[in-house]
Design a protein around this motif. Sequence first.
Motif, mmCIF file in Angstrom:
data_model
loop_
_atom_site.group_PDB
_atom_site.id
_atom_site.type_symbol
_atom_site.label_atom_id
_atom_site.label_comp_id
_atom_site.label_asym_id
_atom_site.label_seq_id
_atom_site.Cartn_x
_atom_site.Cartn_y
_atom_site.Cartn_z
ATOM 1 N N ILE A 191 61.766 -14.292 -10.132
ATOM 2 C CA ILE A 191 60.447 -13.672 -10.307
ATOM 3 C C ILE A 191 59.758 -13.500 -8.956
ATOM 4 O O ILE A 191 59.188 -12.439 -8.674
ATOM 5 C CB ILE A 191 59.586 -14.521 -11.260
ATOM 6 N N GLN A 192 59.813 -14.530 -8.110
ATOM 7 C CA GLN A 192 59.155 -14.433 -6.808
ATOM 8 C C GLN A 192 59.796 -13.353 -5.943
ATOM 9 O O GLN A 192 59.088 -12.591 -5.253
ATOM 10 C CB GLN A 192 59.203 -15.779 -6.088
ATOM 11 N N SER A 193 61.127 -13.259 -5.971
ATOM 12 C CA SER A 193 61.814 -12.221 -5.191
ATOM 13 C C SER A 193 61.427 -10.828 -5.672
ATOM 14 O O SER A 193 61.215 -9.914 -4.864
ATOM 15 C CB SER A 193 63.333 -12.407 -5.292
ATOM 16 N N SER A 194 61.310 -10.687 -6.990
ATOM 17 C CA SER A 194 60.922 -9.388 -7.553
ATOM 18 C C SER A 194 59.496 -9.029 -7.146
ATOM 19 O O SER A 194 59.210 -7.866 -6.818
ATOM 20 C CB SER A 194 61.049 -9.419 -9.072
ATOM 21 N N LEU A 195 58.608 -10.019 -7.170
ATOM 22 C CA LEU A 195 57.224 -9.759 -6.783
ATOM 23 C C LEU A 195 57.122 -9.377 -5.311
ATOM 24 O O LEU A 195 56.322 -8.506 -4.940
ATOM 25 C CB LEU A 195 56.370 -11.000 -7.065
ATOM 26 N N GLU A 196 57.916 -10.022 -4.469
ATOM 27 C CA GLU A 196 57.842 -9.756 -3.033
ATOM 28 C C GLU A 196 58.423 -8.396 -2.659
ATOM 29 O O GLU A 196 58.135 -7.872 -1.576
ATOM 30 C CB GLU A 196 58.564 -10.865 -2.269
ATOM 31 N N MET A 197 59.243 -7.823 -3.536
ATOM 32 C CA MET A 197 59.825 -6.504 -3.265
ATOM 33 C C MET A 197 58.821 -5.368 -3.467
ATOM 34 O O MET A 197 59.009 -4.272 -2.950
ATOM 35 C CB MET A 197 61.041 -6.272 -4.176
ATOM 36 N N VAL A 198 57.764 -5.633 -4.216
ATOM 37 C CA VAL A 198 56.783 -4.593 -4.536
ATOM 38 C C VAL A 198 55.771 -4.499 -3.399
ATOM 39 O O VAL A 198 55.241 -5.519 -2.943
ATOM 40 C CB VAL A 198 56.059 -4.921 -5.860
ATOM 41 N N PRO A 199 55.459 -3.305 -2.887
ATOM 42 C CA PRO A 199 54.455 -3.162 -1.826
ATOM 43 C C PRO A 199 53.062 -3.572 -2.304
ATOM 44 O O PRO A 199 52.742 -3.472 -3.483
ATOM 45 C CB PRO A 199 54.496 -1.666 -1.484
ATOM 46 N N TRP A 200 52.258 -4.016 -1.355
ATOM 47 C CA TRP A 200 50.938 -4.540 -1.716
ATOM 48 C C TRP A 200 50.072 -3.500 -2.405
ATOM 49 O O TRP A 200 49.336 -3.808 -3.343
ATOM 50 C CB TRP A 200 50.222 -5.066 -0.470
ATOM 51 N N TRP A 201 50.162 -2.241 -1.925
ATOM 52 C CA TRP A 201 49.304 -1.204 -2.499
ATOM 53 C C TRP A 201 49.673 -0.906 -3.952
ATOM 54 O O TRP A 201 48.830 -0.490 -4.748
ATOM 55 C CB TRP A 201 49.375 0.080 -1.670
ATOM 56 N N ALA A 202 50.950 -1.157 -4.313
ATOM 57 C CA ALA A 202 51.371 -0.927 -5.693
ATOM 58 C C ALA A 202 50.682 -1.918 -6.637
ATOM 59 O O ALA A 202 50.370 -1.570 -7.785
ATOM 60 C CB ALA A 202 52.886 -1.051 -5.812
ATOM 61 N N TYR A 203 50.432 -3.142 -6.149
ATOM 62 C CA TYR A 203 49.721 -4.117 -6.976
ATOM 63 C C TYR A 203 48.276 -3.691 -7.211
ATOM 64 O O TYR A 203 47.746 -3.821 -8.322
ATOM 65 C CB TYR A 203 49.744 -5.497 -6.303
ATOM 66 N N VAL A 204 47.643 -3.181 -6.169
ATOM 67 C CA VAL A 204 46.262 -2.724 -6.307
ATOM 68 C C VAL A 204 46.182 -1.584 -7.325
ATOM 69 O O VAL A 204 45.312 -1.561 -8.201
ATOM 70 C CB VAL A 204 45.710 -2.281 -4.937
ATOM 71 N N VAL A 205 47.122 -0.632 -7.209
ATOM 72 C CA VAL A 205 47.168 0.481 -8.167
ATOM 73 C C VAL A 205 47.473 -0.030 -9.576
ATOM 74 O O VAL A 205 46.874 0.414 -10.564
ATOM 75 C CB VAL A 205 48.219 1.525 -7.729
ATOM 76 N N ALA A 206 48.413 -0.989 -9.670
ATOM 77 C CA ALA A 206 48.783 -1.537 -10.981
ATOM 78 C C ALA A 206 47.608 -2.252 -11.638
ATOM 79 O O ALA A 206 47.410 -2.151 -12.857
ATOM 80 C CB ALA A 206 49.962 -2.494 -10.826
ATOM 81 N N VAL A 207 46.824 -2.978 -10.829
ATOM 82 C CA VAL A 207 45.638 -3.653 -11.378
ATOM 83 C C VAL A 207 44.641 -2.627 -11.903
ATOM 84 O O VAL A 207 44.101 -2.767 -13.007
ATOM 85 C CB VAL A 207 44.986 -4.548 -10.301
ATOM 86 N N ALA A 208 44.402 -1.565 -11.127
ATOM 87 C CA ALA A 208 43.465 -0.524 -11.554
ATOM 88 C C ALA A 208 43.929 0.132 -12.853
ATOM 89 O O ALA A 208 43.152 0.283 -13.807
ATOM 90 C CB ALA A 208 43.304 0.523 -10.462
ATOM 91 N N LEU A 209 45.211 0.493 -12.916
ATOM 92 C CA LEU A 209 45.737 1.131 -14.127
ATOM 93 C C LEU A 209 45.750 0.172 -15.306
ATOM 94 O O LEU A 209 45.409 0.546 -16.437
ATOM 95 C CB LEU A 209 47.156 1.641 -13.859
ATOM 96 N N GLY A 210 46.143 -1.087 -15.034
ATOM 97 C CA GLY A 210 46.202 -2.069 -16.113
ATOM 98 C C GLY A 210 44.841 -2.338 -16.734
ATOM 99 O O GLY A 210 44.701 -2.374 -17.958
ATOM 100 N N VAL A 211 43.836 -2.518 -15.886
ATOM 101 C CA VAL A 211 42.486 -2.771 -16.392
ATOM 102 C C VAL A 211 41.944 -1.547 -17.126
ATOM 103 O O VAL A 211 41.321 -1.652 -18.181
ATOM 104 C CB VAL A 211 41.542 -3.175 -15.246
ATOM 105 N N TRP A 212 42.205 -0.367 -16.575
ATOM 106 C CA TRP A 212 41.716 0.859 -17.205
ATOM 107 C C TRP A 212 42.365 1.087 -18.569
ATOM 108 O O TRP A 212 41.698 1.414 -19.550
ATOM 109 C CB TRP A 212 41.983 2.056 -16.294
ATOM 110 N N LEU A 213 43.685 0.903 -18.657
ATOM 111 C CA LEU A 213 44.385 1.104 -19.925
ATOM 112 C C LEU A 213 44.014 0.037 -20.948
ATOM 113 O O LEU A 213 43.958 0.308 -22.147
ATOM 114 C CB LEU A 213 45.901 1.097 -19.701
ATOM 115 N N ALA A 214 43.760 -1.200 -20.466
ATOM 116 C CA ALA A 214 43.456 -2.298 -21.389
ATOM 117 C C ALA A 214 42.018 -2.248 -21.896
ATOM 118 O O ALA A 214 41.752 -2.536 -23.063
ATOM 119 C CB ALA A 214 43.721 -3.639 -20.706
#
Length: 284
Positions: free
Chosen positions: A43-66
């Motif tokens: 899980i940690q290796s998978s998380l570290e492979m994702v760029p930081w900006w993708a997390y910011v975008v994912a948080v925005a989309l996740g909160v908006w969709l939820a």
Amino acid sequence: MFPDAWEFHVAQYVNDGVDWLLVRFAPAFDSISVFISSVLSGIQSSLEMVPWWAYVVAVALGVWLATGKKKSAVILASLTFCIGLFGLWGLALETLSIIITSVLISLLLGIPLGVMTAEFPRGTAFMKPLLDGMQTMPSFVYLIPAMMFFGLGKVPAVFATLIYSMPPVIRLTTLGLRQVPKPAQEAAIAYGATRWQLLKEVRLPLAMPGIMAGINQTTMMALAMVVVCAMIGARGLGQEVLLSINRIDIGRGFESGISIVIMAIVIDRITQGLGKRWEPKKRQ
């Protein structure tokens, strides 16, 4: 004063019991440790492979969709960006990997246990005092068995977090299943549904709001163990909090503490929003 002659200590018996367990079941504990460690590393290796900006975008989309609220999505995405500004992004990912691992194992064990407790009421007599003890026990106490059986590091942190965070999902799964309306169950039985079909097609779908609330509470309680687990070498943001306390560095403690709060708020909003989607819509 309590008479000294009446004192009776069980500490030696507990120590002997732990020593016996470690000798007798050492291979089992090693297997559990290897399994948890492999899941955590993956899980940690998978998380570290994702760029930081993708997390910011994912948080925005996740909160908006939820939640369906664009303003909340922008605010929480901006707060997530602040974690990187504080220089704590890597530690936040370490903390997130421990939380995800603990919550996944808690759900894999807790939801079936909740279903079993709801399906077999006699099990409540056993589960209720056990869950009461797990929820009322001080969180620091969970570090003792974790260290005894798994030493120091992230594996005992996952084990301690697992025990502390599992009761809510068990209780709320059981409660959700027991609150399924009787008419809906009777109608399914009248159409010839078996006990398994009744559980799968009727009871579990109607109990999903309660189950989702249990997932939310389990995640929040796992986050509450971040600083406690840092005492046994879990690292992550909790370690930063402990270091700031030891060095009386208020600013450093504020940055690490507010980062944990930001993670908690983001996860809470997303899981709450997903839970509300399962609630039956009210008729106008």
